[in-house]
Motif scaffolding. Sequence first.
Motif, PDB file in Angstrom:
ATOM      1  N   MET A   1     -10.673  -5.091  12.456  1.00  0.00           N
ATOM      2  CA  MET A   1     -10.222  -3.988  11.618  1.00  0.00           C
ATOM      3  C   MET A   1      -8.700  -3.818  11.714  1.00  0.00           C
ATOM      4  O   MET A   1      -8.043  -3.662  10.706  1.00  0.00           O
ATOM      5  N   VAL A   2      -8.170  -3.829  12.944  1.00  0.00           N
ATOM      6  CA  VAL A   2      -6.729  -3.667  13.129  1.00  0.00           C
ATOM      7  C   VAL A   2      -5.971  -4.848  12.534  1.00  0.00           C
ATOM      8  O   VAL A   2      -4.916  -4.670  11.925  1.00  0.00           O
ATOM      9  N   ALA A   3      -6.526  -6.051  12.668  1.00  0.00           N
ATOM     10  CA  ALA A   3      -5.874  -7.245  12.125  1.00  0.00           C
ATOM     11  C   ALA A   3      -5.800  -7.192  10.603  1.00  0.00           C
ATOM     12  O   ALA A   3      -4.798  -7.600  10.008  1.00  0.00           O
ATOM     13  N   VAL A   4      -6.851  -6.677   9.986  1.00  0.00           N
ATOM     14  CA  VAL A   4      -6.867  -6.571   8.522  1.00  0.00           C
ATOM     15  C   VAL A   4      -5.835  -5.553   8.060  1.00  0.00           C
ATOM     16  O   VAL A   4      -5.075  -5.797   7.122  1.00  0.00           O
ATOM     17  N   THR A   5      -5.761  -4.421   8.725  1.00  0.00           N
ATOM     18  CA  THR A   5      -4.787  -3.389   8.370  1.00  0.00           C
ATOM     19  C   THR A   5      -3.365  -3.903   8.566  1.00  0.00           C
ATOM     20  O   THR A   5      -2.504  -3.709   7.715  1.00  0.00           O
ATOM     21  N   ARG A   6      -3.142  -4.583   9.694  1.00  0.00           N
ATOM     22  CA  ARG A   6      -1.806  -5.128   9.969  1.00  0.00           C
ATOM     23  C   ARG A   6      -1.436  -6.156   8.907  1.00  0.00           C
ATOM     24  O   ARG A   6      -0.308  -6.189   8.434  1.00  0.00           O
ATOM     25  N   SER A   7      -2.382  -6.993   8.546  1.00  0.00           N
ATOM     26  CA  SER A   7      -2.151  -8.001   7.519  1.00  0.00           C
ATOM     27  C   SER A   7      -1.810  -7.350   6.178  1.00  0.00           C
ATOM     28  O   SER A   7      -0.914  -7.815   5.467  1.00  0.00           O
ATOM     29  N   ASN A   8      -2.499  -6.280   5.848  1.00  0.00           N
ATOM     30  CA  ASN A   8      -2.223  -5.562   4.597  1.00  0.00           C
ATOM     31  C   ASN A   8      -0.832  -4.944   4.607  1.00  0.00           C
ATOM     32  O   ASN A   8      -0.103  -5.011   3.618  1.00  0.00           O
ATOM     33  N   VAL A   9      -0.459  -4.334   5.719  1.00  0.00           N
ATOM     34  CA  VAL A   9       0.863  -3.705   5.831  1.00  0.00           C
ATOM     35  C   VAL A   9       1.960  -4.759   5.721  1.00  0.00           C
ATOM     36  O   VAL A   9       2.961  -4.564   5.020  1.00  0.00           O
ATOM     37  N   VAL A  10       1.765  -5.882   6.399  1.00  0.00           N
ATOM     38  CA  VAL A  10       2.751  -6.969   6.343  1.00  0.00           C
ATOM     39  C   VAL A  10       2.865  -7.504   4.916  1.00  0.00           C
ATOM     40  O   VAL A  10       3.967  -7.751   4.432  1.00  0.00           O
ATOM     41  N   GLY A  11       1.746  -7.659   4.252  1.00  0.00           N
ATOM     42  CA  GLY A  11       1.767  -8.135   2.874  1.00  0.00           C
ATOM     43  C   GLY A  11       2.505  -7.189   1.948  1.00  0.00           C
ATOM     44  O   GLY A  11       3.299  -7.619   1.113  1.00  0.00           O
ATOM     45  N   VAL A  12       2.265  -5.911   2.125  1.00  0.00           N
ATOM     46  CA  VAL A  12       2.952  -4.907   1.300  1.00  0.00           C
ATOM     47  C   VAL A  12       4.450  -4.909   1.599  1.00  0.00           C
ATOM     48  O   VAL A  12       5.278  -4.885   0.684  1.00  0.00           O
ATOM     49  N   LEU A  13       4.803  -4.956   2.877  1.00  0.00           N
ATOM     50  CA  LEU A  13       6.223  -4.966   3.262  1.00  0.00           C
ATOM     51  C   LEU A  13       6.936  -6.194   2.705  1.00  0.00           C
ATOM     52  O   LEU A  13       8.039  -6.092   2.161  1.00  0.00           O
ATOM     53  N   ALA A  14       6.305  -7.352   2.823  1.00  0.00           N
ATOM     54  CA  ALA A  14       6.898  -8.581   2.286  1.00  0.00           C
ATOM     55  C   ALA A  14       7.049  -8.481   0.769  1.00  0.00           C
ATOM     56  O   ALA A  14       8.062  -8.903   0.204  1.00  0.00           O
ATOM     57  N   GLY A  15       6.062  -7.892   0.107  1.00  0.00           N
ATOM     58  CA  GLY A  15       6.140  -7.706  -1.338  1.00  0.00           C
ATOM     59  C   GLY A  15       7.260  -6.766  -1.738  1.00  0.00           C
ATOM     60  O   GLY A  15       7.974  -7.014  -2.715  1.00  0.00           O
ATOM     61  N   VAL A  16       7.427  -5.700  -0.982  1.00  0.00           N
ATOM     62  CA  VAL A  16       8.508  -4.742  -1.267  1.00  0.00           C
ATOM     63  C   VAL A  16       9.868  -5.427  -1.125  1.00  0.00           C
ATOM     64  O   VAL A  16      10.760  -5.242  -1.961  1.00  0.00           O
ATOM     65  N   VAL A  17      10.015  -6.231  -0.088  1.00  0.00           N
ATOM     66  CA  VAL A  17      11.284  -6.950   0.122  1.00  0.00           C
ATOM     67  C   VAL A  17      11.567  -7.862  -1.062  1.00  0.00           C
ATOM     68  O   VAL A  17      12.691  -7.897  -1.574  1.00  0.00           O
ATOM     69  N   ARG A  18      10.567  -8.582  -1.523  1.00  0.00           N
ATOM     70  CA  ARG A  18      10.747  -9.485  -2.668  1.00  0.00           C
ATOM     71  C   ARG A  18      11.097  -8.705  -3.938  1.00  0.00           C
ATOM     72  O   ARG A  18      11.971  -9.104  -4.707  1.00  0.00           O
ATOM     73  N   TRP A  19      10.403  -7.587  -4.170  1.00  0.00           N
ATOM     74  CA  TRP A  19      10.660  -6.786  -5.366  1.00  0.00           C
ATOM     75  C   TRP A  19      12.053  -6.174  -5.362  1.00  0.00           C
ATOM     76  O   TRP A  19      12.720  -6.116  -6.399  1.00  0.00           O
ATOM     77  N   VAL A  20      12.499  -5.711  -4.211  1.00  0.00           N
ATOM     78  CA  VAL A  20      13.845  -5.129  -4.114  1.00  0.00           C
ATOM     79  C   VAL A  20      14.889  -6.191  -4.453  1.00  0.00           C
ATOM     80  O   VAL A  20      15.828  -5.943  -5.216  1.00  0.00           O
ATOM     81  N   GLY A  21      14.729  -7.380  -3.888  1.00  0.00           N
ATOM     82  CA  GLY A  21      15.655  -8.473  -4.204  1.00  0.00           C
ATOM     83  C   GLY A  21      15.637  -8.825  -5.680  1.00  0.00           C
ATOM     84  O   GLY A  21      16.685  -9.073  -6.284  1.00  0.00           O
ATOM     85  N   LEU A  22      14.451  -8.829  -6.276  1.00  0.00           N
ATOM     86  CA  LEU A  22      14.329  -9.133  -7.693  1.00  0.00           C
ATOM     87  C   LEU A  22      14.999  -8.058  -8.547  1.00  0.00           C
ATOM     88  O   LEU A  22      15.715  -8.364  -9.509  1.00  0.00           O
ATOM     89  N   ILE A  23      14.797  -6.811  -8.197  1.00  0.00           N
ATOM     90  CA  ILE A  23      15.422  -5.710  -8.946  1.00  0.00           C
ATOM     91  C   ILE A  23      16.943  -5.787  -8.841  1.00  0.00           C
ATOM     92  O   ILE A  23      17.656  -5.619  -9.836  1.00  0.00           O
ATOM     93  N   PHE A  24      17.461  -6.061  -7.632  1.00  0.00           N
ATOM     94  CA  PHE A  24      18.907  -6.215  -7.467  1.00  0.00           C
ATOM     95  C   PHE A  24      19.423  -7.348  -8.364  1.00  0.00           C
ATOM     96  O   PHE A  24      20.452  -7.207  -9.036  1.00  0.00           O
TER      97      PHE A  24
END
Length: 99
Positions: A1-24
């Motif tokens: 359960m913790v691994a799945v949540t951590r994986s989801n958070v990491v995926g969202v964080l990585a996606g946010v980083v990519r989107w911010v770079g794309l918007i810039f």
Amino acid sequence: MVAVTRSNVVGVLAGVVRWVGLIFAVVLVVHVLLTVGNANPANGITKFFSAAADPLALAFKDLFTPDNAGLRVLVNYGLAALFWLIVSSVLSRLVRRLA
């Protein structure tokens, strides 16, 4: 359960980083297009993208200084857009690997 949540958070964080770079990068490219296309500098849209692009260009703003203003913006701000795309991609991968 913790691994799945951590994986989801990491995926969202990585996606946010990519989107911010794309918007810039998009802001920088729109500024280049408006400048090279000789958009009215008094127009609100042109002013907005110019004001938003200046801090995003970082040290690239005056890296090359050709006499032609359009070429100067194209090269310098274009390099800044490429920089943001590369940096956001690398950071996104780094976030995924570290987590």
